[in-house]
Scaffold this motif. Structure first.
Motif, PDB file in Angstrom:
ATOM      1  N   LEU A  79       0.835  -1.201   0.000  1.00 39.95           N
ATOM      2  CA  LEU A  79       0.000   0.000   0.000  1.00 39.95           C
ATOM      3  C   LEU A  79       0.873   1.255   0.000  1.00 39.95           C
ATOM      4  N   PHE A  80       1.915   1.227   0.834  1.00 36.04           N
ATOM      5  CA  PHE A  80       2.835   2.362   0.897  1.00 36.04           C
ATOM      6  C   PHE A  80       3.479   2.608  -0.472  1.00 36.04           C
ATOM      7  N   ARG A  81       3.950   1.523  -1.092  1.00 31.31           N
ATOM      8  CA  ARG A  81       4.583   1.665  -2.413  1.00 31.31           C
ATOM      9  C   ARG A  81       3.611   2.253  -3.418  1.00 31.31           C
ATOM     10  N   GLY A  86       6.779   5.656  -7.229  1.00 32.18           N
ATOM     11  CA  GLY A  86       6.575   5.320  -8.635  1.00 32.18           C
ATOM     12  C   GLY A  86       7.770   4.533  -9.139  1.00 32.18           C
ATOM     13  N   PHE A  87       7.530   3.565 -10.031  1.00 29.87           N
ATOM     14  CA  PHE A  87       8.615   2.704 -10.520  1.00 29.87           C
ATOM     15  C   PHE A  87       8.614   2.618 -12.025  1.00 29.87           C
ATOM     16  N   VAL A  88       9.800   2.646 -12.593  1.00 29.41           N
ATOM     17  CA  VAL A  88       9.956   2.301 -14.000  1.00 29.41           C
ATOM     18  C   VAL A  88      10.932   1.133 -14.039  1.00 29.41           C
ATOM     19  N   PHE A  89      10.436  -0.033 -14.405  1.00 25.46           N
ATOM     20  CA  PHE A  89      11.270  -1.234 -14.409  1.00 25.46           C
ATOM     21  C   PHE A  89      11.999  -1.362 -15.731  1.00 25.46           C
ATOM     22  N   GLN A  90      13.088  -2.143 -15.695  1.00 21.95           N
ATOM     23  CA  GLN A  90      13.833  -2.413 -16.924  1.00 21.95           C
ATOM     24  C   GLN A  90      12.949  -3.170 -17.929  1.00 21.95           C
ATOM     25  N   SER A  91      12.246  -4.176 -17.439  1.00 25.20           N
ATOM     26  CA  SER A  91      11.231  -4.835 -18.271  1.00 25.20           C
ATOM     27  C   SER A  91       9.936  -4.129 -17.894  1.00 25.20           C
ATOM     28  N   PHE A  92       9.221  -3.618 -18.865  1.00 22.46           N
ATOM     29  CA  PHE A  92       8.180  -2.613 -18.576  1.00 22.46           C
ATOM     30  C   PHE A  92       7.046  -3.146 -17.723  1.00 22.46           C
ATOM     31  N   GLN A  93       6.777  -4.459 -17.827  1.00 21.03           N
ATOM     32  CA  GLN A  93       5.712  -5.078 -17.031  1.00 21.03           C
ATOM     33  C   GLN A  93       4.357  -4.412 -17.240  1.00 21.03           C
ATOM     34  N   PRO A 107      -2.096   1.997 -11.359  1.00 22.11           N
ATOM     35  CA  PRO A 107      -1.701   2.292  -9.975  1.00 22.11           C
ATOM     36  C   PRO A 107      -2.753   3.126  -9.220  1.00 22.11           C
ATOM     37  N   ALA A 108      -3.378   4.069  -9.907  1.00 18.14           N
ATOM     38  CA  ALA A 108      -4.387   4.914  -9.250  1.00 18.14           C
ATOM     39  C   ALA A 108      -5.608   4.082  -8.875  1.00 18.14           C
ATOM     40  N   GLU A 109      -5.942   3.110  -9.719  1.00 15.49           N
ATOM     41  CA  GLU A 109      -7.102   2.259  -9.416  1.00 15.49           C
ATOM     42  C   GLU A 109      -6.785   1.293  -8.286  1.00 15.49           C
ATOM     43  N   LEU A 110      -5.615   0.673  -8.358  1.00 11.39           N
ATOM     44  CA  LEU A 110      -5.230  -0.306  -7.320  1.00 11.39           C
ATOM     45  C   LEU A 110      -5.197   0.329  -5.938  1.00 11.39           C
ATOM     46  N   CYS A 111      -4.728   1.565  -5.880  1.00 13.24           N
ATOM     47  CA  CYS A 111      -4.573   2.217  -4.574  1.00 13.24           C
ATOM     48  C   CYS A 111      -5.755   3.107  -4.243  1.00 13.24           C
ATOM     49  N   ARG A 112      -6.821   2.972  -4.999  1.00 14.71           N
ATOM     50  CA  ARG A 112      -8.047   3.742  -4.769  1.00 14.71           C
ATOM     51  C   ARG A 112      -7.755   5.242  -4.629  1.00 14.71           C
ATOM     52  N   LEU A 113      -7.164   5.764  -5.688  1.00 13.28           N
ATOM     53  CA  LEU A 113      -6.912   7.207  -5.734  1.00 13.28           C
ATOM     54  C   LEU A 113      -7.635   7.760  -6.970  1.00 13.28           C
ATOM     55  N   PRO A 114      -8.982   7.773  -6.941  1.00 19.57           N
ATOM     56  CA  PRO A 114      -9.738   8.157  -8.149  1.00 19.57           C
ATOM     57  C   PRO A 114      -9.422   9.565  -8.631  1.00 19.57           C
ATOM     58  N   GLU A 115      -9.030  10.427  -7.703  1.00 23.18           N
ATOM     59  CA  GLU A 115      -8.745  11.815  -8.102  1.00 23.18           C
ATOM     60  C   GLU A 115      -7.499  11.901  -8.982  1.00 23.18           C
ATOM     61  N   LYS A 116      -6.699  10.831  -9.015  1.00 20.81           N
ATOM     62  CA  LYS A 116      -5.484  10.852  -9.838  1.00 20.81           C
ATOM     63  C   LYS A 116      -5.734  10.323 -11.258  1.00 20.81           C
ATOM     64  N   LEU A 117      -6.888   9.677 -11.485  1.00 14.97           N
ATOM     65  CA  LEU A 117      -7.141   9.048 -12.786  1.00 14.97           C
ATOM     66  C   LEU A 117      -7.079  10.046 -13.934  1.00 14.97           C
ATOM     67  N   LYS A 118      -7.477  11.269 -13.645  1.00  9.80           N
ATOM     68  CA  LYS A 118      -7.507  12.305 -14.688  1.00  9.80           C
ATOM     69  C   LYS A 118      -6.114  12.625 -15.228  1.00  9.80           C
ATOM     70  N   ALA A 153       4.190   5.253 -14.025  1.00 12.72           N
ATOM     71  CA  ALA A 153       4.926   5.516 -12.781  1.00 12.72           C
ATOM     72  C   ALA A 153       4.572   6.878 -12.183  1.00 12.72           C
ATOM     73  N   LEU A 154       4.110   7.798 -13.035  1.00  8.27           N
ATOM     74  CA  LEU A 154       3.884   9.168 -12.573  1.00  8.27           C
ATOM     75  C   LEU A 154       2.439   9.458 -12.201  1.00  8.27           C
ATOM     76  N   ILE A 155       1.533   8.531 -12.487  1.00  7.82           N
ATOM     77  CA  ILE A 155       0.105   8.871 -12.365  1.00  7.82           C
ATOM     78  C   ILE A 155      -0.321   9.228 -10.945  1.00  7.82           C
ATOM     79  N   THR A 156       0.267   8.596  -9.944  1.00  9.55           N
ATOM     80  CA  THR A 156      -0.145   8.887  -8.563  1.00  9.55           C
ATOM     81  C   THR A 156       0.566  10.108  -7.990  1.00  9.55           C
ATOM     82  N   GLU A 157       1.360  10.795  -8.809  1.00  7.48           N
ATOM     83  CA  GLU A 157       2.189  11.916  -8.340  1.00  7.48           C
ATOM     84  C   GLU A 157       3.001  11.491  -7.123  1.00  7.48           C
ATOM     85  N   PRO A 158       3.856  10.480  -7.306  1.00  7.46           N
ATOM     86  CA  PRO A 158       4.564   9.886  -6.169  1.00  7.46           C
ATOM     87  C   PRO A 158       5.600  10.820  -5.554  1.00  7.46           C
TER      88      PRO A 158
END
Ligand SMILES: Nc1ncnc2c1ncn2[C@@H]1O[C@H](COP(=O)(O)OP(=O)(O)O)[C@@H](O)[C@H]1O
Ligand SMILES: [Mg+2]
Length: 251
Positions: A79-81, A86-93, A107-118, A153-158
């Motif tokens: 949850l903290f992560r 935010g992560f950018v992996f070598q293999s994009f996953q 990430p915004a959906e998984l962590c229930r941050l609907p205000e970040k979806l935009k 990686a940037l959507i949640t404004e980490p």
């Protein structure tokens, strides 16, 4: 923002114990950009994984954004992560059954941050993929997938962004776009980047060179953007606590 205290990592394979990281101490400020460089096998990805709470250290403590994550449970850590990092992996996953836009939103959906979806559409536009929003990963090139991964990686404004070779699959014009986007994020986030690219490492506030699991050199490139702006002379410092502790007190 990041504090590593005497981090050690060993891998046990059969009878052999391999020590990959030795007593790493490091502090990273709130809007600081750190580049981690060093030869292949020197421990860069292992260190990044531990810093990002994806892997556990064998010894030492990891404090991120005022939270000591060393002893968090897997679910607390997840949850903290999701919310703060935010992560950018070598293999994009990327998830193959989701479109580019849907992948960015995950990430915004998984962590229930609907205000970040935009943020999703805007980020896709900024990585130059507005017209690929409804394409699936198999319909994208390697460089395009990489850019989707960066937008994701940037959507949640980490608070902290971790990236392992983020420009590895990008041609130079797209690489430049990504570099600009990542640099822009350091107005509000810390950025820790593993790279082989000297030009990219040159943009960092500090370059940390690893060899055989030790920090062998810390190169201060310029004053942190959190401090007074304006160029300052780059300096080189030998590895050791004094070099690292020069940055103490910055948040
Ligand atoms: N899960 C693992 N088990 C055993 N050895 C590992 C594991 N992960 C990494 N290593 C070893 O740790 C060393 C550092 O790896 P890594 O952090 O990936 O280096 P770099 O990213 O600098 O190339 C390498 O020698 C690698 O083989
Ligand atoms: Mg690596």
């Amino acid at each position: 923002m990041i504090e590593l205290q005497r981090i050690g990592k060993t891998f046990q394979t059969g009878d052999t114990t391999l020590t990959v990281l030795h007593e790493i101490d490091l502090q990273v400020g709130a809007q600081e950009f750190i580049a981690i460089t060093g030869p292949s096998g020197s421990g860069k990805s292992t260190l990044l994984g531990i810093m990002a709470g994806l892997d556990r250290p064998s010894r030492g403590r990891v404090i991120l954004d005022h939270v000591d994550i060393t002893d968090l449970s897997e679910s607390e850590l997840a949850l903290f992560r999701g919310r703060r990092l935010g992560f950018v992996f070598q293999s994009f996953q990327l998830i193959p059954t989701l479109t580019a836009l849907e992948n960015v939103r995950v990430p915004a959906e998984l962590c229930r941050l609907p205000e970040k979806l935009k943020n999703a559409e805007n980020l896709l536009e900024r990585v130059g993929l507005k017209d690929r929003a409804h394409h699936y990963p198999t319909q994208l090139s390697g460089g395009e997938m990489q850019r989707v991964a960066i937008a994701r990686a940037l959507i949640t404004e980490p608070a902290i962004i971790f990236a392992d070779e983020p420009t590895g699959n990008l041609d130079s014009s797209n690489g430049q776009k990504i570099v600009e986007l990542l640099l822009e994020t350091t107005r509000s986030s810390a950025l820790v980047l593993v790279t082989h690219n000297p030009a990219l490492a040159g943009l960092a506030d500090r370059e940390i060179r690893l060899r055989d699991g030790h920090i062998v050199e810390t190169i201060v490139k310029k004053k942190s953007r959190t401090g007074s702006s304006g160029p300052s002379k780059p300096g080189r410092k030998k590895a050791g606590k004094t070099a690292i502790k020069g940055k103490k007190g910055k948040r």
